[in-house]
Design an enzyme around this catalytic site. Structure first.
Site, PDB file in Angstrom:
ATOM      1  N   SER A 253       0.864  -1.087   0.043  1.00 32.18           N
ATOM      2  CA  SER A 253      -0.055  -0.087   0.105  1.00 32.18           C
ATOM      3  C   SER A 253       0.921   1.075   0.052  1.00 32.18           C
ATOM      4  CB  SER A 253      -0.901   0.041   1.142  1.00 32.18           C
ATOM      5  OG  SER A 253      -0.281   0.177   2.511  1.00 32.18           O
ATOM      6  N   LYS A 254       0.264   2.464  -0.232  1.00 37.72           N
ATOM      7  CA  LYS A 254       1.015   3.727  -0.434  1.00 37.72           C
ATOM      8  C   LYS A 254       2.093   3.799   0.776  1.00 37.72           C
ATOM      9  CE  LYS A 254      -1.342   6.524  -3.396  1.00 37.72           C
ATOM     10  NZ  LYS A 254      -3.027   6.224  -3.490  1.00 37.72           N
ATOM     11  N   ARG A 255       1.852   3.207   1.970  1.00 39.15           N
ATOM     12  CA  ARG A 255       2.685   3.642   3.193  1.00 39.15           C
ATOM     13  C   ARG A 255       4.119   3.220   2.882  1.00 39.15           C
ATOM     14  NH1 ARG A 255       2.163  -0.365   7.645  1.00 39.15           N
ATOM     15  NH2 ARG A 255       0.551  -1.736   6.632  1.00 39.15           N
ATOM     16  N   GLY A 257       5.373   2.808  -0.242  1.00 37.36           N
ATOM     17  CA  GLY A 257       6.138   3.658  -1.245  1.00 37.36           C
ATOM     18  C   GLY A 257       4.917   3.856  -2.474  1.00 37.36           C
TER      19      GLY A 257
END
Ligand code: GLU
Length: 481
Positions: A253-255, A257
């Site tokens: 997920s976005k966290r 990268g």
């Protein structure tokens, strides 16, 4: 044997996530490694999730990574149209056929009723309220134009088993399968229905998709069976995980990268690196090789190399890949990629590009590191005099100004300002002064760059600065004492 036909069937709902791109790549590879056809189909029946511009992103991404489809909305083909919304009217007769055969039914439940079900059970499954409505009641409601959907009538007992090329045999109890909607009140089919109809009508032989679809597959198979159609080969791909700071992994997920192709390219990864890297997220070649062009992937790919264990997206590894691709570039390619970043530093000025190439190619892992690495060219940083002191080079606050002074005098005499003559004159000078090269070159480099760590040595930096600026900086160095 029938020709292999695969399809990439994205929904235009946003960016191209690496998981989607991997699906596209594997669909392409499954087809192309067996001389087959790769079809692009846009699945836009979920009208609420459509995002403007997302279809364009799909085309652009496929083009950038070189996944050329053989049939699709833009190319046409024997089994078009290839956009589901343009096929809208084709699905209802199939759904009605299932109703007639007792494999589906009309459902008149209102939104409010369905929502109240969610509230009570907390599970959200449909309670099959309309499954056994008397025929006359159904006829009356239809006659009155009551809004309705068509639902699949999933057997209440028994189980459904299917073979997956990666995950093996999978069995799901029918009672766990919801009576899913096939045709919505707005007349559009659901994804779950449309994909079966279209895969059949488009003669798709291999369906490649993420393992999140594993549990839906029995529903699709019940539909294939109801129609008496041949079931395609299923190839479900392992999950893609990201590494957390504490060493554990969780769904990418976005966290972790950037997770979209566009995001990764903006971060500085080359499109062909992203392709190469994601090819290995779930597939392992027989010889553990890592660097592959798309053509080489096509030659080496085989379904039995796909693993069912989750793949971990490792940004460090992606950096390594990018660095390897950069190292293998021709000087010309390197310059093309580097030029926009050189211009950030040097503007339109011409520089001896070969000198920059020689100091950067082995050093950078991404081109966007260039402006940071070369920022001292744009402006001389303010630096303290003790930068001149270096034990290994035997430089001190006493001998450094002497070295700078001698270097300035020698360099001022140079007829041509280029790497070889700068090199020869400074090496000659160190020899005449009977000092180590480092004793002369350390202070020169510090004064030229104003920073301790630089790409390239004193000679390259002087060359790139140009005569005037180089001499100005060396003289400014003298002022520090
Ligand atoms: N439209 C679906 C998606 O984007 C396609 C899944 C499939 O390949 O069947 O997830």
């Amino acid at each position: 044997m029938a020709i292999v036909r695969t399809r990439f069937a994205p929904s235009p709902t946003g960016f191209m996530h690496v998981g989607n791109l991997r699906t596209a790549l594997y669909e392409y590879l499954v087809a192309k490694s067996q001389g087959g056809k790769f079809v692009l189909r846009i699945e836009d029946t979920d009208r609420e999730r459509l995002v403007e511009g997302a279809e364009q992103v799909i085309y652009e991404t496929l083009k950038q990574v070189g996944l050329q489809h053989d049939e699709g909305p833009d190319l046409g083909g024997e089994y078009g149209p290839y956009v589901q919304s343009q096929r809208k009217d084709l699905y209802r007769p199939y759904a009605e056929q299932l109703v007639k055969e007792g494999q589906a039914y009309y459902c008149f439940c209102t939104k409010e009723r369905l929502e109240s079900l969610h509230d009570e059970s907390g599970l959200g499954g449909y309670d099959r309220h309309c499954r056994d409505l008397p025929e006359e009641e159904v006829a009356r409601l239809l006659e009155a134009g009551t809004p309705h959907v068509i639902r699949q009538k999933v057997p209440l007992t028994g189980s459904t088993t299917f073979q997956d090329a990666v995950f093996g045999e999978i069995t799901i109890e029918n009672k766990e399968i919801e009576d899913q909607i096939l045709l919505k009140a707005d007349g559009y089919p659901t994804y779950n229905f449309a994909n079966v109809i279209d895969d059949h009508l488009m003669h798709i032989t291999h369906v490649v998709r993420g393992s999140e679809y594993l549990t839906s597959t029995p529903k699709y198979n019940l539909l294939y069976e109801a129609f008496g159609w041949e079931i395609p080969t299923y190839i479900h791909l392992p999950l893609i995980m990201g590494k957390n700071e504490d060493g554990s992994v969780s769904k990418l997920s976005k966290r972790h990268g950037s997770t979209s192709f566009e995001g990764l390219v903006n971060d500085g990864y080359l499109p062909e690196v992203v392709t190469n890297y994601i090819a290995l997220l779930g597939w392992c070649p027989k010889d553990n090789r890592e660097i592959f062009s798309l053509q080489e992937l096509t030659e080496s790919f085989s379904v039995d190399g796909i693993s069912k264990s989750p793949a971990v997206f490792d940004y460090d590894k992606l950096n390594w890949f990018n660095g390897e691709y950069i190292k293998a570039m021709s000087a010309e390619d390197f310059l093309t990629h580097a030029m926009p970043y050189y211009q950030e530093v040097f503007g339109q000025e011409e520089k001896p590009w070969d000198v920059l190439h020689s100091i950067l190619q082995a050093r950078i892992t991404k081109f966007n590191e260039i402006p940071g690495l070369l920022s001292f060219f744009r402006e001389l940083p303010d630096y303290p005099a003790d930068f001149f002191v270096n034990k290994k080079s035997k430089t001190t606050l006493e001998n450094s100004p002497q070295m700078l002074q001698a270097a300035i005098e020698t360099l001022e005499q140079l007829p041509a300002w280029e790497l070889n003559s700068i090199h020869e004159s400074l090496i000659g000078l160190a020899e005449r002064m009977e000092v180590k090269n480092g004793t002369l070159l350390w202070p020169v480099r510090i004064a030229a760059a104003g920073t301790l760590v630089t790409p390239g040595g004193a000679m390259e930096i002087l060359t790139l600065l140009g005569r005037e600026e180089a001499l100005r900086r060396l003289k400014a160095g003298l002022e520090k004492f």
